[in-house]
Design an enzyme around this catalytic site. Structure first.
Site, PDB file in Angstrom:
ATOM      1  N   CYS A  18       0.776  -1.058   0.093  1.00  0.00           N
ATOM      2  CA  CYS A  18      -0.116  -0.031   0.032  1.00  0.00           C
ATOM      3  C   CYS A  18       1.060   1.317  -0.116  1.00  0.00           C
ATOM      4  O   CYS A  18       1.411   1.483  -0.893  1.00  0.00           O
ATOM      5  CB  CYS A  18      -0.905   0.026   1.189  1.00  0.00           C
ATOM      6  SG  CYS A  18      -2.175   1.239   1.127  1.00  0.00           S
ATOM      7  N   HIS A  19       0.826   1.974   1.080  1.00  0.00           N
ATOM      8  CA  HIS A  19       1.671   3.246   1.096  1.00  0.00           C
ATOM      9  C   HIS A  19       2.973   2.904   1.893  1.00  0.00           C
ATOM     10  O   HIS A  19       3.802   4.033   1.880  1.00  0.00           O
ATOM     11  CB  HIS A  19       0.847   4.366   2.125  1.00  0.00           C
ATOM     12  CG  HIS A  19      -0.116   4.884   1.242  1.00  0.00           C
ATOM     13  ND1 HIS A  19      -1.487   4.334   1.141  1.00  0.00           N
ATOM     14  CD2 HIS A  19      -0.421   6.077   0.520  1.00  0.00           C
ATOM     15  CE1 HIS A  19      -2.393   5.248   0.382  1.00  0.00           C
ATOM     16  NE2 HIS A  19      -1.632   6.290   0.132  1.00  0.00           N
ATOM     17  N   GLY A  20       3.097   1.632   2.350  1.00  0.00           N
ATOM     18  CA  GLY A  20       4.646   1.517   2.903  1.00  0.00           C
ATOM     19  C   GLY A  20       5.697   1.731   2.107  1.00  0.00           C
ATOM     20  O   GLY A  20       6.803   2.250   2.625  1.00  0.00           O
TER      21      GLY A  20
END
Length: 187
Positions: free
Chosen positions: A112-114
């Site tokens: 995801c936004h990791g």
């Protein structure tokens, strides 16, 4: 329970606002395969999840960031969510911890936004990766090759786009951790 990851210890680095399923599902998958998993946070004893569209429950932290060393772990997982990686990417201690996994050629998973954490850690350049669509341009600007696939593996680095991709993400993360160190993995 399988034994694919018996004897392996995995760090999950997170803070408040992590996407709940992106921490709990990889953690469960790794533990099913025999890994010991530690949830690590910068400075708290518990962290609060983001559960889809609102705040979710709090989860216990196993270790604080200043109590751990990347050398004690076989792999790292970075859950997404919006708030979690945005906070971690501004924490130099979290970035240094993340860089150590690349320097030591150990598997890393980010979903995801990791990948924001990977960008700020300076380890995205030259890598083939995916992420949540809104992170695409950030990755491209950091020198990564962004692709729209449910899971992408680049020499020990496993990335996925969103919670819908968790089955593929968890499967590939287990494979990469079972394989161990990757000679091409670089900082």
């Amino acid at each position: 329970m399988s034994e694919k990851l018996k004897g392996k210890t995995v760090a999950i680095l997170a803070t408040d606002g992590f996407e709940e399923s992106e921490l709990t599902e990889p953690k469960a998958a790794l533990e099913r395969e025999g890994a010991t998993v530690h949830v690590i946070a910068p400075d708290k004893d518990s962290i609060r999840a983001w559960a889809g569209t609102d705040w979710g429950p709090s989860y216990d932290v196993d270790r604080k960031l200043d109590q751990v060393d990347a050398g004690d772990y076989d792999a790292l997982e970075l859950p997404g969510g919006l708030f979690n990686p945005d906070t971690l990417r501004q924490n130099e201690q979290a970035l240094a911890f993340t860089r150590r996994f690349f320097e030591q050629h150990k598997p890393v998973g980010a979903i995801c936004h990791g990948p924001w954490v990977l960008i700020n850690a300076g380890v995205a350049k030259g890598r083939r990766m995916t992420s949540y669509p809104s992170v695409e341009m950030d990755l491209r600007n950091a020198g990564a090759e962004w692709v729209d696939q449910e899971v992408v593996v680049d020499s020990g680095l496993v990335t996925s786009r969103k919670p819908d991709d968790l089955d593929a993400f968890c499967s590939k993360l287990v494979e990469e951790i079972a394989e161990g160190k990757h000679s091409r993995q670089h900082a």
